[in-house]
Design an enzyme around this catalytic site. Structure first.
Site, PDB file in Angstrom:
ATOM      1  N   GLU A 134      -2.335  -2.593  18.681  1.00 50.15           N
ATOM      2  CA  GLU A 134      -0.976  -3.102  18.530  1.00 50.15           C
ATOM      3  C   GLU A 134      -0.239  -3.097  19.865  1.00 50.15           C
ATOM      4  OE1 GLU A 134       0.179  -4.509  15.952  1.00 50.15           O
ATOM      5  OE2 GLU A 134      -1.322  -3.945  14.457  1.00 50.15           O
ATOM      6  N   CYS A 179       2.732   2.496   9.159  1.00 49.54           N
ATOM      7  CA  CYS A 179       2.016   2.300  10.426  1.00 49.54           C
ATOM      8  C   CYS A 179       2.990   2.043  11.565  1.00 49.54           C
ATOM      9  CB  CYS A 179       1.019   1.150  10.308  1.00 49.54           C
ATOM     10  SG  CYS A 179      -0.420   1.522   9.265  1.00 49.54           S
ATOM     11  N   HIS A 203      -4.932  -1.042  14.399  1.00 47.95           N
ATOM     12  CA  HIS A 203      -5.284  -1.316  13.015  1.00 47.95           C
ATOM     13  C   HIS A 203      -6.767  -1.675  12.907  1.00 47.95           C
ATOM     14  CE1 HIS A 203      -0.949  -1.891  11.691  1.00 47.95           C
ATOM     15  NE2 HIS A 203      -1.491  -1.222  10.690  1.00 47.95           N
TER      16      HIS A 203
END
Length: 215
Positions: free
Chosen positions: A78, A141, A165
């Site tokens: 991310e 998350c 992820h």
């Protein structure tokens, strides 16, 4: 070098969960770096309390948090976390914050401090799909990624942190038609490759390669 790798426990009625299942399979050492693992509850705020306590205990050089993104084909480091909770479903203790600011004195967003593009290229070199993701969602998350980076900016300046992820495991899609999944051994291989890149790039800038998206 100490790297803390976290994985969430199952949520949303799942019996198995790719994040903690893969994290539990990681080796204790990668390229000279000690790997310490931690299970996080899929619960707003409580997850960060558990994480902070572990960080205070071990004072890690790096934290890589792992979460499951069912529906994604590959492993996706991310790029950014936003200062907003907007839970599409309740967490494991029934909390469902909607349009809530995570940290009133925090930045609108924090960017990963990890070499996300080098991580992607290292995973691809193992023959596995990977790409940079530009949204960590607005569930637990994103909450953990934001809080983790808030901590590195305010309390643990010696620590670099980020989030990645991973897809469903094959076991999780037995009764889900047309959902992408990956063998758990390959997921573990991909996480190891990402961690190898983190170690290799600890003292240098990330790769300058295309990792953007049109939407």
């Amino acid at each position: 070098m100490k790297i803390l790798v976290t994985g969430f426990d199952p949520f949303g009625g799942e019996k198995v969960y790719s994040a903690i299942d893969s994290v539990n399979r990681l080796p204790k050492e990668i390229d000279g770096a000690s790997i310490i693992t931690l299970k996080l509850p899929t619960v707003f705020n409580e997850s960060v309390q558990v994480l902070r306590e572990k960080m205070e205990e071990i004072q890690p050089d790096v934290v890589l948090a792992i979460g499951q993104a069912g529906g994604r084909f590959g492993l996706t480091p991310e790029r950014v976390a936003i200062n907003q909770d907007d839970a599409v479903i309740p967490d494991n203790k029934g909390n469902q914050p909607i349009d809530q600011t995570i940290q009133p004195d925090g930045a609108p967003a924090y960017f990963s401090q990890l070499p996300i593009k080098a991580m992607v290229e290292a995973i691809k070199a193992e023959g596995l799909p990977a790409s940079v993701s530009n949204t960590a969602g607005t569930y637990v998350c994103n909450h953990v990624m934001y809080q983790l980076l808030y901590l590195t900016h305010t309390t643990f300046p010696q620590t670099k942190a980020g989030f990645m992820h991973i897809p469903f495991t094959m076991q999780q899609v037995v009764n889900r038609s047309n959902r992408p999944a990956m063998n758990i051994d390959d997921i573990v291989k991909g996480i190891v490759a990402a961690l190898e890149a983190i170690v290799a790039y600890q003292d240098q800038s990330d790769l300058k390669v295309i990792g953007g998206a049109t939407h």
